[in-house]
Design an enzyme around this catalytic site. Structure first.
Site, PDB file in Angstrom:
ATOM      1  N   GLU A  13       0.862  -1.189   0.000  1.00 17.05           N
ATOM      2  CA  GLU A  13       0.000   0.000   0.000  1.00 17.05           C
ATOM      3  C   GLU A  13       0.895   1.234   0.000  1.00 17.05           C
ATOM      4  O   GLU A  13       1.437   1.630   1.021  1.00 17.05           O
ATOM      5  CB  GLU A  13      -0.929   0.005   1.210  1.00 17.05           C
ATOM      6  CG  GLU A  13      -1.942   1.138   1.136  1.00 17.05           C
ATOM      7  CD  GLU A  13      -2.878   1.192   2.328  1.00 17.05           C
ATOM      8  OE1 GLU A  13      -3.907   1.879   2.231  1.00 17.05           O
ATOM      9  OE2 GLU A  13      -2.586   0.552   3.359  1.00 17.05           O
ATOM     10  N   ALA A  72      -3.377   8.456   5.976  1.00 15.48           N
ATOM     11  CA  ALA A  72      -2.291   8.269   6.946  1.00 15.48           C
ATOM     12  C   ALA A  72      -0.979   7.891   6.285  1.00 15.48           C
ATOM     13  O   ALA A  72      -0.003   7.575   6.969  1.00 15.48           O
ATOM     14  CB  ALA A  72      -2.684   7.203   7.963  1.00 15.48           C
ATOM     15  N   HIS A 111      -6.137   5.506  -2.236  1.00 14.70           N
ATOM     16  CA  HIS A 111      -5.634   6.851  -1.920  1.00 14.70           C
ATOM     17  C   HIS A 111      -5.603   7.691  -3.192  1.00 14.70           C
ATOM     18  O   HIS A 111      -4.547   8.180  -3.614  1.00 14.70           O
ATOM     19  CB  HIS A 111      -4.257   6.750  -1.265  1.00 14.70           C
ATOM     20  CG  HIS A 111      -4.323   6.130   0.097  1.00 14.70           C
ATOM     21  ND1 HIS A 111      -4.653   6.839   1.219  1.00 14.70           N
ATOM     22  CD2 HIS A 111      -4.127   4.843   0.505  1.00 14.70           C
ATOM     23  CE1 HIS A 111      -4.649   6.028   2.267  1.00 14.70           C
ATOM     24  NE2 HIS A 111      -4.343   4.812   1.862  1.00 14.70           N
ATOM     25  N   HIS A 145     -10.026  -0.398   0.584  1.00 10.10           N
ATOM     26  CA  HIS A 145     -10.947   0.203   1.573  1.00 10.10           C
ATOM     27  C   HIS A 145     -11.945   1.178   0.923  1.00 10.10           C
ATOM     28  O   HIS A 145     -11.851   2.392   1.076  1.00 10.10           O
ATOM     29  CB  HIS A 145     -10.232   0.822   2.772  1.00 10.10           C
ATOM     30  CG  HIS A 145      -8.997   1.626   2.512  1.00 10.10           C
ATOM     31  ND1 HIS A 145      -8.942   2.678   1.634  1.00 10.10           N
ATOM     32  CD2 HIS A 145      -7.762   1.549   3.066  1.00 10.10           C
ATOM     33  CE1 HIS A 145      -7.744   3.216   1.650  1.00 10.10           C
ATOM     34  NE2 HIS A 145      -6.997   2.535   2.507  1.00 10.10           N
ATOM     35  N   ASP A 192     -15.852  -2.030  10.769  1.00 16.03           N
ATOM     36  CA  ASP A 192     -15.742  -1.816  12.216  1.00 16.03           C
ATOM     37  C   ASP A 192     -16.798  -0.853  12.740  1.00 16.03           C
ATOM     38  O   ASP A 192     -16.839  -0.572  13.947  1.00 16.03           O
ATOM     39  CB  ASP A 192     -14.342  -1.314  12.585  1.00 16.03           C
ATOM     40  CG  ASP A 192     -13.975   0.000  11.900  1.00 16.03           C
ATOM     41  OD1 ASP A 192     -14.762   0.502  11.075  1.00 16.03           O
ATOM     42  OD2 ASP A 192     -12.862   0.522  12.185  1.00 16.03           O
ATOM     43  N   GLY A 193     -17.644  -0.320  11.845  1.00 20.31           N
ATOM     44  CA  GLY A 193     -18.657   0.637  12.258  1.00 20.31           C
ATOM     45  C   GLY A 193     -18.121   2.042  12.434  1.00 20.31           C
ATOM     46  O   GLY A 193     -18.860   2.956  12.805  1.00 20.31           O
ATOM     47  N   ASP A 226      -7.369  -3.681   8.132  1.00 14.10           N
ATOM     48  CA  ASP A 226      -6.491  -2.512   7.979  1.00 14.10           C
ATOM     49  C   ASP A 226      -5.891  -2.137   9.333  1.00 14.10           C
ATOM     50  O   ASP A 226      -5.672  -0.964   9.635  1.00 14.10           O
ATOM     51  CB  ASP A 226      -7.257  -1.330   7.375  1.00 14.10           C
ATOM     52  CG  ASP A 226      -6.339  -0.240   6.827  1.00 14.10           C
ATOM     53  OD1 ASP A 226      -5.124  -0.492   6.704  1.00 14.10           O
ATOM     54  OD2 ASP A 226      -6.842   0.860   6.538  1.00 14.10           O
TER      55      ASP A 226
END
Length: 379
Positions: A129, A140, A194, A215, A246-247, A272
């Site tokens: 990545e 990030a 990204h 993602h 994960d909400g 992730d």
């Protein structure tokens, strides 16, 4: 040999059925009802459910360590942690860092795989990545180390890791991206990530060989009715799409609608996760940047999400809680990632001839037992 008796299993068609599983060494040798084998260790799992071992195809770290530390010992720590939470195999994931750091990282992953005797979960290869990300959607990733895609530089890096890169990400709007996609996609899954690409650019990338979106919804332009962007291209094609379930990264309603929009065969759950996974809230690091974990979310000082502190098993449980069927949720964390890294011939589902990567669940979806290549994992 081991004989797992009286459980409900999620079979190769991802349907629940009553069946026994006979394990011979590392592999499943027979599945059926009423199996017997005098020479086998008998394990009674009445009232429990057996699913394929989970495959985390996008994870940076956990338990206080990171893939990019470039340490075989740290990868062993990751291996043990993953097995303890139901992940039987994984793809260590790098970040946008210096070439020297990436070379060290790739060599460590290759050495870990070559050793062959993982203490827990085993690794399939490398998920790369960065550094081919857009400064507009850097998230990030460290902007100091961004690069434009280069086939030659990629191949040099990949060689450092014994050509074990399974997934490489890029922003397709960057100069040289289409040539990169055409060449590299012959051997490696290429993913959009990204990126601030518009719909047309994303569709061009897909036409040239992109088969994966990293993602989905995060670190990309939003989907609107006049500018559908990367998300619209994902909906309008047959690419696989990662989801961090994960909400926090994606709203439950969007998770449900994604399954309806693209179907259960194209959703790939990922954690992730970064080094904070499995640990308490506090200050950590990812890609050379400070990360603060609070109320379940991992963020940079500027508030940007920085990976996650979740686990893949937690993502499966959350998906079920959000209204996704159990069968679909498990498929998204097993056979779907296996296909993306071309490991579905050996793992990802419960089938004779595949590795005995198995997770035994209690009725509340808590873990009972984990088998990695037929070996019961002991913490």
């Amino acid at each position: 040999m081991k004989l797992l008796k009286n459980a409900t299993i999620l079979n190769d068609d991802f349907q629940l059925q009553k069946a026994d599983i006979l394990i011979d060494g590392e592999t499943i040798c027979k599945i059926g009802t009423g199996l017997s084998c005098p020479d086998a260790e008998l394990l009674d799992y009445s009232g429990k459910t057996i699913i394929p071992g989970l495959i985390d195809s996008h994870t940076h770290g956990c338990a206080g360590v990171d893939t990019c530390n470039g340490s075989v010992e740290d990868l062993k720590t990751m291996s043990r942690f993953y097995a303890s939470i139901g992940v039987t195999s994984f793809v260590p994931t790098s970040m946008t860092l210096s070439t020297d750091t990436l070379e060290k990282t790739f060599r460590a992953v290759a050495d870990f795989i070559k050793e062959g005797d993982a203490p827990g979960a085993y690794a399939h290869g490398i998920h790369m990545e960065g550094p081919y990300c857009s400064a507009k959607k850097v998230g990030a990733q460290n902007p100091a180390f961004l690069q434009t895609p280069s086939v030659d530089k990629f191949r040099s890096l990949n060689k450092c890791g014994d050509n074990l890169v399974k997934i490489v990400v890029l922003a397709p709007e960057l100069e040289g991206s289409m040539e990169f996609i055409r060449e590299v996609s012959k051997d490696v899954t290429v993913s959009i990530a990204h990126s601030a690409a518009d719909y047309e650019t994303a569709m061009e990338a897909i036409a040239n060989g992109v088969t994966h979106i990293t993602h989905l919804y995060n670190a990309m332009t939003p989907y609107t009715h006049r500018e559908p962007g990367i998300i619209g291209a994902a909906y309008d094609s047959d690419v696989a799409c990662e989801l961090i379930c994960d909400g926090i990264h994606v709203h439950p309603a969007v998770i449900r609608s994604t399954f309806r929009q693209i179907g259960e065969d194209r959703v790939v759950f990922i954690s992730d996760s970064m080094e904070a996974a499995g640990l308490d809230e506090g200050e950590y690091e990812l890609g050379g940047q400070k990360v603060f974990v609070k109320e379940g979310a991992a963020r940079l000082a500027n508030g940007a999400l920085a990976g996650s502190a979740t686990t893949l098993m937690n993502c499966v449980r959350k998906a079920v809680e959000f209204g996704v069927s159990f069968e679909s949720a498990v498929k998204a964390a097993t056979i779907n990632p296996a296909k993306e890294i071309k490991a579905d011939g050996v793992t990802g589902s419960i089938r004779a001839g595949k590795f005995a990567d198995l997770v035994v669940l209690n009725p509340d979806l808590s873990l009972d037992t984990v088998f990695v290549k037929g070996r019961k994992f002991e913490k």
